[in-house]
Write an enzyme that holds these catalytic residues in place. Structure first.
Site, PDB file in Angstrom:
ATOM      1  N   SER A  12       0.809  -1.225   0.000  1.00  0.00           N
ATOM      2  CA  SER A  12       0.000   0.000   0.000  1.00  0.00           C
ATOM      3  C   SER A  12       0.839   1.271   0.000  1.00  0.00           C
ATOM      4  CB  SER A  12      -0.903   0.003   1.236  1.00  0.00           C
ATOM      5  OG  SER A  12      -0.104   0.011   2.410  1.00  0.00           O
ATOM      6  N   TYR A 144      14.478  -2.586  15.682  1.00  0.00           N
ATOM      7  CA  TYR A 144      14.383  -2.711  14.220  1.00  0.00           C
ATOM      8  C   TYR A 144      15.582  -3.507  13.692  1.00  0.00           C
ATOM      9  CZ  TYR A 144      14.214  -1.371   9.292  1.00  0.00           C
ATOM     10  OH  TYR A 144      14.172  -1.393   7.907  1.00  0.00           O
TER      11      TYR A 144
HETATM   12  N1  LIG Z   1      12.556   3.443   3.436  1.00  0.00           N
HETATM   13  C1  LIG Z   1      13.726   3.119   3.932  1.00  0.00           C
HETATM   14  O1  LIG Z   1      14.596   3.990   4.140  1.00  0.00           O
HETATM   15  C2  LIG Z   1      14.046   1.656   4.208  1.00  0.00           C
HETATM   16  C3  LIG Z   1      15.401   1.304   4.334  1.00  0.00           C
HETATM   17  C4  LIG Z   1      15.730  -0.019   4.562  1.00  0.00           C
HETATM   18  C5  LIG Z   1      14.735  -0.977   4.621  1.00  0.00           C
HETATM   19  N2  LIG Z   1      13.423  -0.625   4.499  1.00  0.00           N
HETATM   20  C6  LIG Z   1      12.421  -1.701   4.554  1.00  0.00           C
HETATM   21  O2  LIG Z   1      11.734  -1.737   3.315  1.00  0.00           O
HETATM   22  C7  LIG Z   1      10.417  -2.285   3.504  1.00  0.00           C
HETATM   23  C8  LIG Z   1       9.397  -1.371   2.840  1.00  0.00           C
HETATM   24  O3  LIG Z   1       9.352  -0.145   3.550  1.00  0.00           O
HETATM   25  P1  LIG Z   1       9.014   1.270   2.874  1.00  0.00           P
HETATM   26  O4  LIG Z   1      10.227   2.084   2.959  1.00  0.00           O
HETATM   27  O5  LIG Z   1       8.366   1.065   1.560  1.00  0.00           O
HETATM   28  O6  LIG Z   1       8.002   1.815   3.985  1.00  0.00           O
HETATM   29  P2  LIG Z   1       6.467   2.271   3.943  1.00  0.00           P
HETATM   30  O7  LIG Z   1       6.247   3.268   2.857  1.00  0.00           O
HETATM   31  O8  LIG Z   1       6.160   2.692   5.342  1.00  0.00           O
HETATM   32  O9  LIG Z   1       5.673   0.940   3.578  1.00  0.00           O
HETATM   33  C9  LIG Z   1       5.555  -0.110   4.511  1.00  0.00           C
HETATM   34  C10 LIG Z   1       4.484  -1.076   4.045  1.00  0.00           C
HETATM   35  O10 LIG Z   1       4.398  -2.130   5.021  1.00  0.00           O
HETATM   36  C11 LIG Z   1       3.036  -2.369   5.275  1.00  0.00           C
HETATM   37  N3  LIG Z   1       2.813  -2.941   6.597  1.00  0.00           N
HETATM   38  C12 LIG Z   1       3.235  -2.478   7.792  1.00  0.00           C
HETATM   39  N4  LIG Z   1       2.765  -3.251   8.778  1.00  0.00           N
HETATM   40  C13 LIG Z   1       2.021  -4.231   8.186  1.00  0.00           C
HETATM   41  C14 LIG Z   1       1.259  -5.321   8.662  1.00  0.00           C
HETATM   42  N5  LIG Z   1       1.150  -5.589   9.968  1.00  0.00           N
HETATM   43  N6  LIG Z   1       0.636  -6.128   7.768  1.00  0.00           N
HETATM   44  C15 LIG Z   1       0.720  -5.860   6.432  1.00  0.00           C
HETATM   45  N7  LIG Z   1       1.414  -4.834   5.920  1.00  0.00           N
HETATM   46  C16 LIG Z   1       2.052  -4.033   6.796  1.00  0.00           C
HETATM   47  C17 LIG Z   1       2.353  -1.007   5.125  1.00  0.00           C
HETATM   48  O11 LIG Z   1       0.974  -1.195   4.777  1.00  0.00           O
HETATM   49  P3  LIG Z   1      -0.287  -0.955   5.749  1.00  0.00           P
HETATM   50  O12 LIG Z   1       0.100   0.079   6.762  1.00  0.00           O
HETATM   51  O13 LIG Z   1      -1.360  -0.496   4.799  1.00  0.00           O
HETATM   52  O14 LIG Z   1      -0.559  -2.292   6.317  1.00  0.00           O
HETATM   53  C18 LIG Z   1       3.108  -0.439   3.929  1.00  0.00           C
HETATM   54  O15 LIG Z   1       2.509  -0.859   2.726  1.00  0.00           O
HETATM   55  C19 LIG Z   1      10.247  -2.439   5.008  1.00  0.00           C
HETATM   56  O16 LIG Z   1      10.481  -3.784   5.370  1.00  0.00           O
HETATM   57  C20 LIG Z   1      11.327  -1.529   5.595  1.00  0.00           C
HETATM   58  O17 LIG Z   1      11.741  -1.938   6.873  1.00  0.00           O
HETATM   59  C21 LIG Z   1      13.063   0.683   4.299  1.00  0.00           C
END
Ligand SMILES: NC(=O)c1ccc[n+]([C@@H]2O[C@H](COP(=O)([O-])OP(=O)(O)OC[C@H]3O[C@@H](n4cnc5c(N)ncnc54)[C@H](OP(=O)(O)O)[C@@H]3O)[C@@H](O)[C@H]2O)c1
Length: 278
Positions: A12, A144
């Site tokens: 999402s 985390y």
């Molecule tokens: N952005 C960064 O700088 C970064 C860096 C390293 C790693 N990551 C990792 O990359 C991945 C994607 O993150 P992003 O950066 O795209 O963050 P984001 O924009 O916050 O997206 C996170 C997604 O995870 C979903 N989510 C959270 N809790 C959930 C649950 N209980 N059940 C189902 N879906 C859930 C959210 O959807 P809903 O809230 O609608 O459920 C949302 O779609 C994550 O694993 C994050 O830890 C991010």
């Protein structure tokens, strides 16, 4: 050739949402799961499903829908995740559990649910979205880092178990990427700080540093979706996938020279301390 089927969690927002769009553009049948199902992109070949990865029945339903409709699954991308920021001492243990339920146990449960089908197919790929923070660490993000470190060790062990069935488990380690992640983590740091916390001043200093680091991020979620795609489709998958050379380098340094990583981090912290006290 059969059209390939991919399941993407966290569809999402951010990288998951961008990945749904990319895989669909490239002709895949895409099942996207998230709690805010209304925010999952729609379009030809895209099937949005309400999913909370912390709830067993929700995970079971997600995979059941896919297997009932498609009778196969080629790739599972365990992307759902967030940062339960805050000082180790202050974060309530119930929130720590939620961190692991989301970033680790959800991925484990979904993987267990797809493996029997992938074994039958004698093919399949599990793409686990970790972080450079699976190897690096920063204060106020301990839980985390612990959850992503767990995901990496688990994925590496799994990869050896399932290779014999034509299945691979691979890891993507994004660095700072434009998405909702930074804001959610910062909000959690503030929420988890106790009103009389011994870490209030420290948290303000780290918060300032994180705010300016977040402002300098150039990688986009669409950039990372391309990395997800490579991890899902490379004929000979790599051990680790990174978006940038600097992400790869900093992880190498942290793993090979942990004392150097810590010394560099402490120097940055000192600099930040001076800046905050001016
Ligand atoms: N952005 C960064 O700088 C970064 C860096 C390293 C790693 N990551 C990792 O990359 C991945 C994607 O993150 P992003 O950066 O795209 O963050 P984001 O924009 O916050 O997206 C996170 C997604 O995870 C979903 N989510 C959270 N809790 C959930 C649950 N209980 N059940 C189902 N879906 C859930 C959210 O959807 P809903 O809230 O609608 O459920 C949302 O779609 C994550 O694993 C994050 O830890 C991010």
């Amino acid at each position: 050739m059969t059209t390939k089927v991919v399941a993407i969690t966290g569809a999402s927002s951010g990288m998951g949402k961008a990945a749904v769009q990319l895989f669909a553009q490239r002709g895949w049948i895409v099942y996207g799961g998230a709690r805010r199902v209304e925010k999952i992109p729609t379009g030809a070949n895209i099937h949005p499903v309400k999913l909370d990865v912390t709830i067993d029945e929700s995970n079971q339903n997600f995979i059941h829908v896919i297997l009932t409709e498609q009778h196969r699954i080629d790739v599972l991308i365990n992307n759902a995740g967030y940062g339960e920021g805050g000082p180790v001492e202050d974060v309530p243990i119930s929130n720590v559990r939620k961190q692991f339920e989301t970033n680790f146990f959800g991925a484990a449960e979904l993987t267990k649910l797809v493996l029997p089908t992938m074994r039958q197919q004698t093919s399949g790929r599990i793409v686990n979205i970790s972080s450079i923070g699976g190897d690096l660490y920063m204060p106020l993000n301990a839980y985390y880092h612990a959850s992503k470190g767990a995901l990496q060790q688990w994925s590496d062990a799994l990869d050896i178990e399932v290779q014999q069935f034509g299945i691979r488990s691979v890891i993507v380690q994004p660095g700072g990427t434009q998405s909702s992640w930074g804001k959610i983590t910062m909000d959690n740091i503030r929420k988890n700080l106790k009103p009389d916390s011994a870490y209030l001043q420290f948290a303000t200093m780290i918060g300032d540093a994180l705010d300016s680091a977040n402002g300098a991020i150039s990688a986009t979620s669409a950039d990372l979706a391309k990395v997800f795609y490579a991890a899902a489709t490379d004929v000979k998958p790599k051990h680790r996938y990174f978006h940038s050379f600097s992400d790869r380098l900093v992880v190498r340094i942290a793993r090979a020279y942990p004392r150097m990583y810590r010394a560099a981090f402490m120097a940055i912290l000192k600099h930040q301390e001076k800046k905050s006290s001016r």
